[in-house]
Scaffold this motif. Structure first.
Motif, PDB file in Angstrom:
ATOM      1  N   LEU C  85      77.268  85.081  76.255  1.00  0.00           N
ATOM      2  CA  LEU C  85      76.980  85.359  74.856  1.00  0.00           C
ATOM      3  C   LEU C  85      78.265  85.762  74.164  1.00  0.00           C
ATOM      4  N   GLN C  86      78.367  85.391  72.923  1.00  0.00           N
ATOM      5  CA  GLN C  86      79.518  85.895  72.193  1.00  0.00           C
ATOM      6  C   GLN C  86      79.119  86.236  70.778  1.00  0.00           C
ATOM      7  N   ALA C  87      79.506  87.413  70.320  1.00  0.00           N
ATOM      8  CA  ALA C  87      79.065  87.922  69.026  1.00  0.00           C
ATOM      9  C   ALA C  87      79.630  87.103  67.864  1.00  0.00           C
ATOM     10  N   ASP C  88      80.909  86.712  67.980  1.00  0.00           N
ATOM     11  CA  ASP C  88      81.544  86.119  66.807  1.00  0.00           C
ATOM     12  C   ASP C  88      81.226  84.634  66.615  1.00  0.00           C
ATOM     13  N   GLY C  89      80.289  84.105  67.360  1.00  0.00           N
ATOM     14  CA  GLY C  89      79.856  82.734  67.098  1.00  0.00           C
ATOM     15  C   GLY C  89      80.684  81.664  67.779  1.00  0.00           C
ATOM     16  N   ARG C  90      81.885  82.012  68.289  1.00  0.00           N
ATOM     17  CA  ARG C  90      82.683  81.004  68.988  1.00  0.00           C
ATOM     18  C   ARG C  90      81.997  80.645  70.296  1.00  0.00           C
ATOM     19  N   ARG C  91      82.229  79.431  70.750  1.00  0.00           N
ATOM     20  CA  ARG C  91      81.669  79.066  72.042  1.00  0.00           C
ATOM     21  C   ARG C  91      82.474  79.764  73.132  1.00  0.00           C
ATOM     22  N   PRO C  92      81.851  80.599  73.930  1.00  0.00           N
ATOM     23  CA  PRO C  92      82.630  81.300  74.958  1.00  0.00           C
ATOM     24  C   PRO C  92      83.086  80.330  76.045  1.00  0.00           C
ATOM     25  N   ARG C  93      84.289  80.545  76.505  1.00  0.00           N
ATOM     26  CA  ARG C  93      84.807  79.670  77.557  1.00  0.00           C
ATOM     27  C   ARG C  93      85.015  80.464  78.827  1.00  0.00           C
ATOM     28  N   MET C  94      84.766  79.832  79.947  1.00  0.00           N
ATOM     29  CA  MET C  94      85.015  80.533  81.202  1.00  0.00           C
ATOM     30  C   MET C  94      85.986  79.751  82.065  1.00  0.00           C
ATOM     31  N   GLN C  95      86.700  80.474  82.896  1.00  0.00           N
ATOM     32  CA  GLN C  95      87.613  79.871  83.853  1.00  0.00           C
ATOM     33  C   GLN C  95      87.440  80.614  85.165  1.00  0.00           C
ATOM     34  N   MET C  96      88.037  80.061  86.215  1.00  0.00           N
ATOM     35  CA  MET C  96      87.827  80.680  87.522  1.00  0.00           C
ATOM     36  C   MET C  96      89.137  80.711  88.311  1.00  0.00           C
ATOM     37  N   ILE C  97      89.320  81.778  89.052  1.00  0.00           N
ATOM     38  CA  ILE C  97      90.469  81.885  89.956  1.00  0.00           C
ATOM     39  C   ILE C  97      89.912  81.943  91.376  1.00  0.00           C
ATOM     40  N   PHE C  98      90.482  81.130  92.244  1.00  0.00           N
ATOM     41  CA  PHE C  98      89.886  80.947  93.571  1.00  0.00           C
ATOM     42  C   PHE C  98      90.629  81.723  94.650  1.00  0.00           C
ATOM     43  N   GLN C  99      89.966  81.790  95.805  1.00  0.00           N
ATOM     44  CA  GLN C  99      90.537  82.547  96.918  1.00  0.00           C
ATOM     45  C   GLN C  99      91.745  81.856  97.546  1.00  0.00           C
ATOM     46  N   ASP C 100      91.607  80.550  97.784  1.00  0.00           N
ATOM     47  CA  ASP C 100      92.632  79.863  98.573  1.00  0.00           C
ATOM     48  C   ASP C 100      93.723  79.308  97.658  1.00  0.00           C
ATOM     49  N   PRO C 101      94.911  79.916  97.707  1.00  0.00           N
ATOM     50  CA  PRO C 101      95.964  79.462  96.797  1.00  0.00           C
ATOM     51  C   PRO C 101      96.458  78.067  97.147  1.00  0.00           C
TER      52      PRO C 101
END
Lengths: 326, 310, 324
Positions: C85-101
Motif C-alpha cells: 500500500l502506498q499513501a501518496d498514490g504512486r505505485r509502490p515498487r519492490m526489489q529483492m536482495i538475495f543470499q547468494d552473491p
C-alpha cells in the motif's frame, strides 16, 4: 610447561598456479596440548581449513606443503610415506568435515561404515567391532542403535548424520581430532546439540581437539585456547578469554567488534574497512596493515613475528592494551 | 575447504587464449584445424585452374605418383588422380565443400536445437513433454540412418537426376536435422538450472518479460556447452558427409568433397595407385582428430563448475 | 522507534497459506495413492509500517524463504493475500536482495548493464542519464564508477552484495526484501553491508523485510521481529521485547541456544528433540513435542495468535506472562 601433543613449526603451504607460486599458509607455528581444545578462527580464505588439512597432509594439488615440521607425540608426521600417514589418519588423528552429507558413504549402512573403521583401527574381529559400533551409535546420542545400525545415511537428518561423522572420527580413539567447521551447515538448535556432544566426548575420552570455525560464539563456548588466522598467517594465539576479551592484535579486536551479539542493544556494528586480501595479494610487512587503524611505517617495513605479550602471543608491532599493562 | 578468495588471480585479457597456450596438445590441434580451414577457404580461389572444371585437369598426367616415387613430378607433390587432377588441389577443393556442408549442418542443428531447448526448459509442461518425446524418438535412429532416410525421401521428390546444389542442400539438411536433439537436451538441462538462479528471480521482480529473460539472461549462460557440442559436431558432420558421399547417396562425384574423392580413389586402391585414396583419408582423419581434441579442451575450459567460483 | 511503528502500513500480509505436493512417485501412481501435502505456510499474517524493518527469523525449513518468494510475487499462495500500500498514490515498487552473491548476478553481464536493468525496465531514465545514474548508485553503495565496466567475477562476495543493492536501488523501490543478505559473508564484511542497508533506509525512507536465521543480526537490523516455526509465525514482537522477554517457549529456547560471546558462561542450551516433518504435523501446537511446559490442551487444539505482554504469540502459556 604444558604437555604438547602436536607441535607445528613454520608450516608453509603453497599453491602452484599457471602464473607462479603463491603462499597460502605462511610459517604457522603452534602447539596443541594433550586434552585441550584449540580453536582456530578466521574469515574465509584465512587458511584455517588448510591448516587442518596440512597437518595430516590431506592437501590436494595444486596445494602443497612446502615447509615446516609437524610432530605428534614426539613423532614426525612430515616426510612420512602416504601409507604411514594413512594409518595415522583416523587412528591417531580423527577428522570431522563440515558437510555431514558427503562425509558418509551413501551406499553403505552406517553400522558397516563404523564397524569397518573400528576393525581397521583396532584390529578387532567382526563381532567385536559390531558391538563397539553399536556402543558408539548410542554414545553419540542416537537411540535404538540395533535398528539404526542397518540404516543408510539418507535415513538420518543432518544433525544425526553429523553425530555419526563424529562417531566415525572418534571410534579409533585418536589422540587428536580435527573438527573443520563441524556445525556450520547446521541450524542453531542442532548446532547446540552437536557442540554439547563434542564437549561431552572430549571430557570422556580426553582427546585433544582442533576446532576450526569462523564463529566467535562457538570459540567462546568451546575453546581453551584460540588462534586467530589472517591471510594465511597466525596473528594471535592465547587463552580464549584473553584473546576474546583483551585482544592484542587489532584484527582480533576488529573481529570482535564486527560480530553482532544478540545480548547487546547496539544499533550499529563496527566493521573492519576493506576486505581480506586474496591469495598471494597480502601487502608487505604486516598483512593486516592496509585495514588497520593503528598501522605505522614499520608495519609496512618488517613482518611482525608472534611475540608473547602478557598471556597471549600476537604478531603485531603495536599490540593493543599494553599501555596499561606495562 | 577454504576456497581462495574470488579475484585472487588477475584475469588475463584473453583468458581462453592464455589457457590454450598452456596446453601444447590442444594448441597444436588448434593450429592444425585453423590452418586447414584457412587453406580450404583461401587457397582454391587463388588457383589458376579449378581441377574439377571441364578441361581443368591434364588427363595425360593421370596416375602420376607422389614426388618421391619413380615417375613422380615436382608439379604434383602428392601425385594426381585418375583424371590427372593434382591431389593437393583436389583435397583443398574437397575439404572446402566438406566444411561448407559441415558448417551449414551444424548451424541448422544449432538454431533448431537451441530454440527448442530454450522453449522446452523455460515453458515446461506439455510443450516440454512434446519436444522431448520427439527428441527421444529421433534418438532411436542412428544419425547416419536418419540422414539416409531424409536423403532417400528427398530423392523420391527430386527424382534420381538432381542438381548438385539440391544434392548438397539435402545432405546439409539431413545431417543438420540429425543434430538438433543434442543441442536441445543440453540447452534444456542448462535452462532448468539457470531458471532457478537468483539473477532470474531478480529480473522477474523487476518486471522483465519471460521472453526477454529467456533471450537476454538465460541464453548467454547456456551457450558454453553448446559451442563445445558444435565443435565436435563439425567433425561428425564432415564424417557423415564423407560416409554418405562414399555410399553414393550424398554429393555427386562431379562435385569434389572429401567423401567423393575417397569414393573415387577407392577404385584404384587395388590396382596400386594407393595415393588417390590414402591422402584424402589421412586429411579427414587429421582434421577430425584436431577438431575433437579442440572440442575436448573447450569442454574443460568452459566447464562452468571449474569456472563459476574460480 | 514508537513513532515509526505508528506510521501507516506499507505491506500487509493476511492469512497466507501454501502447501507443496511432494512429487508423485511411480509407486504412488501405481497404487493410486495421493502423496501427502507439506504445509509450508499456515496462516501467516503480519504488517510492516512504512520506513521500518520487519525481521523474520527461523531455522531452515520454517517457511521464511517460501514466504519471501510469495511476497516477491515469484510464487502464488494457495490462499491469503499480500498487499503493498502506498499513501501518496504512486505505485509502490519492490526489489529483492538475495543470499547468494554468486547466483544473484548474471555472470555474463557487465556491472553497468546489471545495474541499469531496472532503470530501463521501469523507464526511469533514458540516454546519458542512465549511465550517470549507474555511477551515482555505485558511489552510493561504496563502489567506484570505474567498476561499471567490470564483470561480476572480478568482485569479492561483499562487493557483489553491494552491486546487488545498487541494482535494487536502481528500481527506486519503496520496499526491499532482504533474504539472508549477509549469511554468505564474513563478519567484518557483514557489518559493512548491514550498516550500508541501515544508512540507505534512513536516506531513502525504505521499508525492509529482513529474513535471516541469525538472531544477533536481526537484533541489529529489525524494529519488529517475527519468529517462524514449521510454517507458522509463532511470535511477533518489537525488537527489545523479544530479546528481553520472549513469550513463546521456542523463541526463548532458540535465544538460549545461540552461542554468544560470553566466555565465562560456557554452558550450551540445546532445544531437546528434533523438528517434526512438515508431512506429519501434530494436531495442536507444533512445538509440543519439544516443549518442557507442554500441557494436555496443547496437544488438542492449536493455540491462536493472541496478545501477551508486548508480544503476539501462538501459545496458551506464554513465558512472559509468568514473569509479570
Amino acid at each position: 610447561m604444558m604437555d604438547a601433543l602436536l607441535e607445528v613449526r613454520d608450516l608453509t603451504v603453497t599453491l602452484r598456479s599457471g602464473s607462479g607460486e603463491v603462499t597460502a599458509l605462511d610459517q604457522l607455528s603452534f602447539n596443541v596440548n594433550r586434552g585441550e581444545v584449540l580453536g582456530l578462527v578466521g574469515e574465509s580464505g584465512a587458511g584455517k581449513s588448510l591448516t587442518g588439512a596440512a597437518i595430516v597432509d590431506l592437501l590436494v594439488p595444486p596445494l602443497k606443503r612446502t615447509g615446516g615440521r609437524i610432530s605428534l607425540g614426539g613423532e614426525r608426521l612430515d616426510g612420512l610415506s602416504e601409507e604411514a600417514l594413512a594409518s595415522i589418519r583416523g587412528k591417531r588423528v580423527g577428522y570431522i568435515f563440515q558437510d555431514p552429507l558427503t562425509s558418509l558413504n551413501p551406499v553403505l549402512t552406517v553400522g558397516y561404515q563404523l564397524a569397518e573403521t573400528i576393525a581397521i583401527h583396532t584390529g578387532m574381529d567382526r563381532a567385536a567391532a559390531r558391538q563397539r559400533a553399536l556402543e558408539w551409535i548410542s554414545r553419540v546420542g542416537i537411540s535404538d542403535p540395533e535398528r539404526r545400525y542397518a540404516q543408510y545415511p539418507h535415513h538420518f537428518s543432518g544433525g544425526m548424520r553429523q553425530r555419526l561423522v563424529i562417531a566415525l572420527a572418534l571410534c579409533g580413539e585418536p589422540d587428536l581430532v580435527i573438527a573443520d567447521e563441524p556445525t556450520t551447515a547446521l541450524d542453531v538448535s542442532v548446532q547446540a546439540h552437536i557442540l554439547t556432544l563434542l564437549k561431552r566426548l572430549h571430557e570422556e575420552t580426553g582427546t585433544a581437539i582442533i576446532l576450526i570455525t569462523h564463529d566467535l560464539g562457538v570459540i567462546a563456548k568451546m575453546a581453551d585456547r584460540t588462534g586467530v588466522l589472517y591471510a594465511g598467517r597466525l596473528v594471535e594465539i592465547g587463552p580464549t578469554s584473553q584473546v576474546l576479551l583483551a585482544p592484542r592484535h587489532p584484527y582480533t579486536q576488529g573481529l570482535m567488534r564486527a560480530t553482532p551479539d544478540h545480548r547487546s542493544t547496539t544499533a550499529r556494528l563496527s566493521p573492519i574497512r576493506g576486505s581480506m586480501p586474496g591469495l598471494g595479494r597480502a601487502p608487505s610487512g604486516c598483512p593486516f596493515r592496509t585495514r588497520c587503524d593503528h598501522a605505522e611505517a614499520d608495519c609496512a617495513a618488517t613482518r611482525p613475528e608472534l611475540v608473547l605479550h602478557g598471556l597471549s602471543d600476537a604478531a603485531c608491532h603495536h599490540p593493543l592494551g599494553l599501555g596499561v599493562a606495562t | 575447504m577454504a576456497s581462495p578468495t574470488t579475484g585472487a588471480f588477475r584475469q588475463p585479457r584473453f583468458p581462453l587464449l592464455a589457457q590454450l597456450l598452456r596446453s601444447p596438445g590442444s594448441a597444436a590441434a588448434a593450429v592444425v584445424a585453423i590452418g586447414l580451414i584457412a587453406a580450404a577457404f583461401l587457397v582454391p580461389p587463388l588457383m589458376a585452374q579449378d581441377p574439377f572444371a571441364p578441361g581443368g585437369a591434364a588427363i595425360w598426367e593421370a596416375f602420376t605418383p607422389p614426388v618421391w616415387m619413380d615417375g613422380g613430378s615436382s608439379t604434383y607433390l602428392l601425385g594426381t588422380d585418375n583424371q590427372g587432377r593434382d591431389m593437393v588441389a583436389s583435397m583443398l577443393f574437397g575439404l572446402r565443400t566438406s566444411l561448407v556442408v559441415g558448417f551449414l549442418a551444424v548451424g541448422i542443428g544449432l538454431v533448431l536445437g537451441v530454440t527448442l531447448g530454450l522453449v522446452a526448459g523455460f515453458v515446461g509442461g506439455v510443450v516440454d513433454a512434446v519436444i522431448m518425446r520427439l527428441a527421444d524418438i529421433q534418438l532411436a535412429y542412428p544419425a547416419l540412418l536418419l540422414a539416409m532416410i531424409i536423403s532417400g525421401a528427398a530423392g523420391t521428390v527430386t527424382g534420381p537426376q538432381r542438381s548438385v546444389s539440391a544434392a548438397i542442400t539435402i545432405v546439409v539438411v539431413s545431417i543438420g536435422v540429425s543434430f538438433w536433439v543434442q543441442y536441445a537436451r543440453t540447452v534444456r538441462s542448462s535452462v532448468l538450472v539457470e531458471r532457478d538462479q537468483d539473477y532470474v528471480a531478480a529480473a522477474r521482480i523487476t518486471g522483465r518479460s519471460s521472453v526477454a529473460i529467456m533471450f537476454t539472461h538465460i541464453l548467454p549462460n547456456v551457450m558454453g556447452p553448446v559451442l563445445v557440442i558444435a565443435t565436435i559436431n563439425l567433425a561428425i558432420a564432415i564424417i557423415t558427409e564423407a560416409t554418405l558421399s562414399f555410399l553414393g547417396i550424398g554429393i555427386p562425384l562431379t562435385q569434389p568433397s572429401l567423401g567423393t574423392i575417397i569414393r573415387n580413389g577407392n577404385s584404384y586402391l587395388q590396382s596400386g595407385e594407393w595415393w588417390i585414396v590414402v591422402w584424402p583419408c589421412l586429411l579427414l582423419i587429421v582434421f577430425v582428430i584436431a577438431i575433437n581434441v579442440l572440442g575436448d579442451w573447450m569442454r574443460d575450459a568452459l566447464n562452468p563448475r571449474l569456472k563459476r567460483r574460480g | 522507534m514508537n513513532s515509526l511503528m505508528q506510521s501507516p502500513d506499507l505491506l500487509v500480509v493476511d492469512d497466507v497459506r501454501k502447501t507443496f505436493q511432494s512429487s508423485q512417485s511411480w509407486l504412488h501412481r501405481l497404487t493410486g495413492q495421493v502423496p501427502p501435502r507439506a504445509m509450508a505456510l499456515d496462516g501467516v499474517s503480519f504488517h510492516i509500517p512504512r520506513g521500518t524493518t520487519f525481521g523474520l527469523v527461523g531455522e531452515s525449513g520454517c517457511g521464511k524463504s517460501t514466504l519471501a518468494r510469495i511476497i516477491a510475487g515469484l510464487m502464488q499462495p494457495d490462499s491469503g493475500s499480500v498487499s503493498l500500500l502506498q499513501a501518496d498514490g504512486r505505485r509502490p515498487r519492490m526489489q529483492m536482495i538475495f543470499q547468494d552473491p554468486f547466483s544473484s548476478l548474471n555472470s555474463r553481464w557487465r556491472i553497468d548493464r546489471i545495474i541499469a536493468e531496472p532503470i530501463h525496465a521501469h523507464r526511469l531514465r533514458s540516454g546519458k542519464a542512465v549511465r550517470q545514474r549507474v555511477d551515482e548508485l555505485l558511489e552510493h553503495v561504496g563502489l567506484s564508477p570505474a567498476d561499471a565496466t567490470k564483470y561480476p567475477h572480478e568482485f569479492s562476495g561483499g562487493q557483489r552484495q553491494r552491486i546487488s543493492i545498487a541494482r535494487a536501488l536502481a528500481g527506486e523501490p519503496t520496499f526491499l526484501i532482504c533474504d539472508e543478505p549477509t549469511s554468505a559473508l564474513d563478519v567484518s564484511v557483514q557489518a559493512q553491508i548491514l550498516n550500508l542497508l541501515k544508512d540507505l533506509q534512513a536516506e531513502f525512507d525504505l521499508t525492509y523485510l529482513f529474513i535471516t536465521h541469525n538472531l544477533s543480526v536481526v537484533r541489529v537490523m529489525a524494529h519488529q521481529i517475527g519468529v517462524m516455526y514449521l510454517g507458522q509465525l509463532i511470535e511477533v514482537a518489537e525488537q527489545n521485547a523479544l530479546f528481553d522477554q520472549p513469550a513463546h517457549p521456542y523463541a526463548e529456547m532458540l535465544l538460549k541456544a545461540v552461542p554468544d560471546l560470553d566466555v565465562e558462561a560456557r554452558d550450551l542450551h540445546p532445544i531437546p528433540g528434533e523438528v517434526p516433518s512438515l508431512l506429519a504435523l501434530p494436531t495442536g501446537c507444533r512445538f509440543q513435542n519439544r516443549c518442557p511446559w507442554m500441557q494436555a490442551r496443547c496437544a488438542e487444539t492449536q493455540p491462536p495468535m493472541s496478545r501477551a505482554g508486548n508480544s503476539s504469540v501462538r501459545c496458551f502459556i506464554p513465558r512472559n506472562a509468568l514473569a509479570s
